[in-house]
Design a protein around this motif. Structure first.
Motif, PDB file in Angstrom:
ATOM      1  N   LEU A 135       7.516  31.098  30.734  1.00 16.46           N
ATOM      2  CA  LEU A 135       7.438  30.269  31.937  1.00 16.46           C
ATOM      3  C   LEU A 135       8.718  30.363  32.749  1.00 16.46           C
ATOM      4  CD1 LEU A 135       5.611  27.084  30.590  1.00 16.46           C
ATOM      5  CD2 LEU A 135       4.675  28.912  32.031  1.00 16.46           C
ATOM      6  N   ALA A 136       9.865  30.390  32.091  1.00 12.81           N
ATOM      7  CA  ALA A 136      11.139  30.510  32.803  1.00 12.81           C
ATOM      8  C   ALA A 136      11.238  31.856  33.508  1.00 12.81           C
ATOM      9  CB  ALA A 136      12.300  30.316  31.835  1.00 12.81           C
ATOM     10  N   ILE A 137      10.827  32.905  32.837  1.00 15.27           N
ATOM     11  CA  ILE A 137      10.886  34.235  33.454  1.00 15.27           C
ATOM     12  C   ILE A 137       9.965  34.296  34.665  1.00 15.27           C
ATOM     13  CG2 ILE A 137      10.294  36.666  33.088  1.00 15.27           C
ATOM     14  CD1 ILE A 137      11.472  36.345  30.243  1.00 15.27           C
ATOM     15  N   GLU A 138       8.786  33.744  34.563  1.00 13.37           N
ATOM     16  CA  GLU A 138       7.873  33.717  35.715  1.00 13.37           C
ATOM     17  C   GLU A 138       8.456  32.891  36.855  1.00 13.37           C
ATOM     18  OE1 GLU A 138       4.834  34.574  38.236  1.00 13.37           O
ATOM     19  OE2 GLU A 138       5.354  35.562  36.350  1.00 13.37           O
ATOM     20  N   ALA A 139       9.106  31.777  36.545  1.00  9.28           N
ATOM     21  CA  ALA A 139       9.733  30.953  37.585  1.00  9.28           C
ATOM     22  C   ALA A 139      10.834  31.731  38.299  1.00  9.28           C
ATOM     23  CB  ALA A 139      10.287  29.671  36.965  1.00  9.28           C
ATOM     24  N   GLN A 197       9.221  34.168  40.690  1.00  4.69           N
ATOM     25  CA  GLN A 197       8.784  33.459  41.892  1.00  4.69           C
ATOM     26  C   GLN A 197       9.969  33.136  42.802  1.00  4.69           C
ATOM     27  OE1 GLN A 197       5.541  32.624  42.803  1.00  4.69           O
ATOM     28  NE2 GLN A 197       4.935  33.942  41.107  1.00  4.69           N
ATOM     29  N   LEU A 198      11.081  32.757  42.194  1.00  6.49           N
ATOM     30  CA  LEU A 198      12.312  32.477  42.945  1.00  6.49           C
ATOM     31  C   LEU A 198      12.738  33.705  43.749  1.00  6.49           C
ATOM     32  CD1 LEU A 198      14.942  30.758  43.463  1.00  6.49           C
ATOM     33  CD2 LEU A 198      15.818  31.786  41.337  1.00  6.49           C
ATOM     34  N   LYS A 199      12.742  34.863  43.117  1.00  4.34           N
ATOM     35  CA  LYS A 199      13.170  36.083  43.811  1.00  4.34           C
ATOM     36  C   LYS A 199      12.175  36.479  44.893  1.00  4.34           C
ATOM     37  CE  LYS A 199      16.253  39.174  44.485  1.00  4.34           C
ATOM     38  NZ  LYS A 199      17.590  38.810  44.938  1.00  4.34           N
ATOM     39  N   ALA A 200      10.891  36.238  44.670  1.00  2.00           N
ATOM     40  CA  ALA A 200       9.896  36.500  45.714  1.00  2.00           C
ATOM     41  C   ALA A 200      10.159  35.626  46.936  1.00  2.00           C
ATOM     42  CB  ALA A 200       8.489  36.264  45.172  1.00  2.00           C
ATOM     43  N   ARG A 201      10.492  34.354  46.696  1.00  2.00           N
ATOM     44  CA  ARG A 201      10.822  33.456  47.813  1.00  2.00           C
ATOM     45  C   ARG A 201      12.087  33.910  48.515  1.00  2.00           C
ATOM     46  NH1 ARG A 201       9.130  29.828  43.983  1.00  2.00           N
ATOM     47  NH2 ARG A 201      11.250  29.159  43.494  1.00  2.00           N
ATOM     48  N   TYR A 202      13.068  34.408  47.768  1.00  2.00           N
ATOM     49  CA  TYR A 202      14.299  34.950  48.358  1.00  2.00           C
ATOM     50  C   TYR A 202      13.945  35.966  49.450  1.00  2.00           C
ATOM     51  CZ  TYR A 202      18.545  37.843  48.620  1.00  2.00           C
ATOM     52  OH  TYR A 202      19.633  38.565  49.067  1.00  2.00           O
ATOM     53  N   CYS A 203      13.105  36.928  49.099  1.00  2.00           N
ATOM     54  CA  CYS A 203      12.735  37.981  50.058  1.00  2.00           C
ATOM     55  C   CYS A 203      11.945  37.410  51.232  1.00  2.00           C
ATOM     56  CB  CYS A 203      11.929  39.070  49.357  1.00  2.00           C
ATOM     57  SG  CYS A 203      12.862  39.990  48.117  1.00  2.00           S
ATOM     58  N   HIS A 237      12.670  43.107  52.796  1.00  2.00           N
ATOM     59  CA  HIS A 237      13.288  43.234  51.476  1.00  2.00           C
ATOM     60  C   HIS A 237      12.187  43.208  50.426  1.00  2.00           C
ATOM     61  CE1 HIS A 237      16.723  42.043  53.890  1.00  2.00           C
ATOM     62  NE2 HIS A 237      17.501  42.475  52.914  1.00  2.00           N
ATOM     63  N   GLN A 238      12.154  44.231  49.595  1.00  2.00           N
ATOM     64  CA  GLN A 238      11.181  44.285  48.510  1.00  2.00           C
ATOM     65  C   GLN A 238      11.919  44.543  47.213  1.00  2.00           C
ATOM     66  OE1 GLN A 238       8.186  47.166  49.481  1.00  2.00           O
ATOM     67  NE2 GLN A 238       7.474  45.996  51.222  1.00  2.00           N
ATOM     68  N   VAL A 239      11.594  43.747  46.203  1.00  2.00           N
ATOM     69  CA  VAL A 239      12.208  43.905  44.892  1.00  2.00           C
ATOM     70  C   VAL A 239      11.128  44.253  43.882  1.00  2.00           C
ATOM     71  CG1 VAL A 239      14.213  42.444  45.354  1.00  2.00           C
ATOM     72  CG2 VAL A 239      12.119  41.402  44.497  1.00  2.00           C
ATOM     73  N   ARG A 292      14.739  23.163  38.115  1.00  2.00           N
ATOM     74  CA  ARG A 292      14.442  24.195  39.121  1.00  2.00           C
ATOM     75  C   ARG A 292      15.387  25.367  38.955  1.00  2.00           C
ATOM     76  NH1 ARG A 292      15.868  22.656  44.531  1.00  2.00           N
ATOM     77  NH2 ARG A 292      15.669  24.790  45.170  1.00  2.00           N
ATOM     78  N   TRP A 293      14.846  26.581  38.864  1.00  3.41           N
ATOM     79  CA  TRP A 293      15.692  27.764  38.764  1.00  3.41           C
ATOM     80  C   TRP A 293      16.262  28.119  40.127  1.00  3.41           C
ATOM     81  CZ3 TRP A 293      17.495  29.909  34.476  1.00  3.41           C
ATOM     82  CH2 TRP A 293      16.875  29.575  33.267  1.00  3.41           C
ATOM     83  N   LEU A 294      17.581  28.403  40.135  1.00  5.25           N
ATOM     84  CA  LEU A 294      18.304  28.780  41.349  1.00  5.25           C
ATOM     85  C   LEU A 294      19.113  30.049  41.084  1.00  5.25           C
ATOM     86  CD1 LEU A 294      19.693  25.245  42.298  1.00  5.25           C
ATOM     87  CD2 LEU A 294      17.665  26.375  43.249  1.00  5.25           C
TER      88      LEU A 294
END
Length: 160
Positions: A2-6, A9-15, A69-71, A118-120
């Motif tokens: 769950l943490a890895i998926e979060a 999602q965080l990095k997707a929002r970054y882009c 930006h694509q990761v 919340r992951w940051l």
């Protein structure tokens, strides 16, 4: 998991927030003491999330300035219950003006922290494998030496 998926999602929002120029939402994904290091990519080290967002907004923040930006291929490792680190393959496209576009390839090397559940993003180091300048007439590769020189000039211009 769950943490890895979060974190994914965080990095997707970054882009998405960066490319849509949603600066308030983009700022909210960083810890206050965020550290950005783009020195190896011709940039500089910036301490503090507010300073980083302001710097980025000044550089690529015009609403009409297209960026993408694509990761890909995340390598994420949990280092404790509230910390993690990761590496992401990156391709970015930045349109500087009519007919002049940068296409870059590299990696984000990052650390993450869970704050209040919340992951940051706590830190990010950008490394580059290649940068190409694309125009309607010609495309060319920017060597590391050329990129460093251009980065210094651009840095001076952005500080004005």
């Amino acid at each position: 998991m769950l943490a890895i998926e979060a974190i994914k999602q965080l990095k997707a929002r970054y882009c998405r927030y960066l490319d849509s120029k949603d600066w308030a939402a983009w700022r909210a994904i960083f810890t206050d003491d965020f550290l950005s290091d783009t020195a190896m990519a011709g940039g500089k080290v910036i301490k503090g999330a507010d300073e980083f967002v302001a710097f980025t907004r000044k550089g690529i923040g015009r609403p009409a300035q297209a960026t993408a930006h694509q990761v890909h291929s995340p390598e994420i490792e949990l280092t404790s219950a509230i910390t993690a680190r990761g590496v992401w393959a990156l391709q970015d496209v930045v349109r500087f003006g009519f007919g002049v576009t940068l296409v870059g390839y590299g990696h984000y090397h990052e650390t993450y922290e869970s704050v209040g559940g919340r992951w940051l993003i706590k830190s990010s180091k950008l490394t580059r494998l290649r940068e190409d300048i694309v125009t309607p007439v010609v495309s060319f590769y920017l060597s590391g030496r050329t990129r460093t020189a251009i980065g210094k000039v651009a840095g001076r211009l952005m500080e004005r």
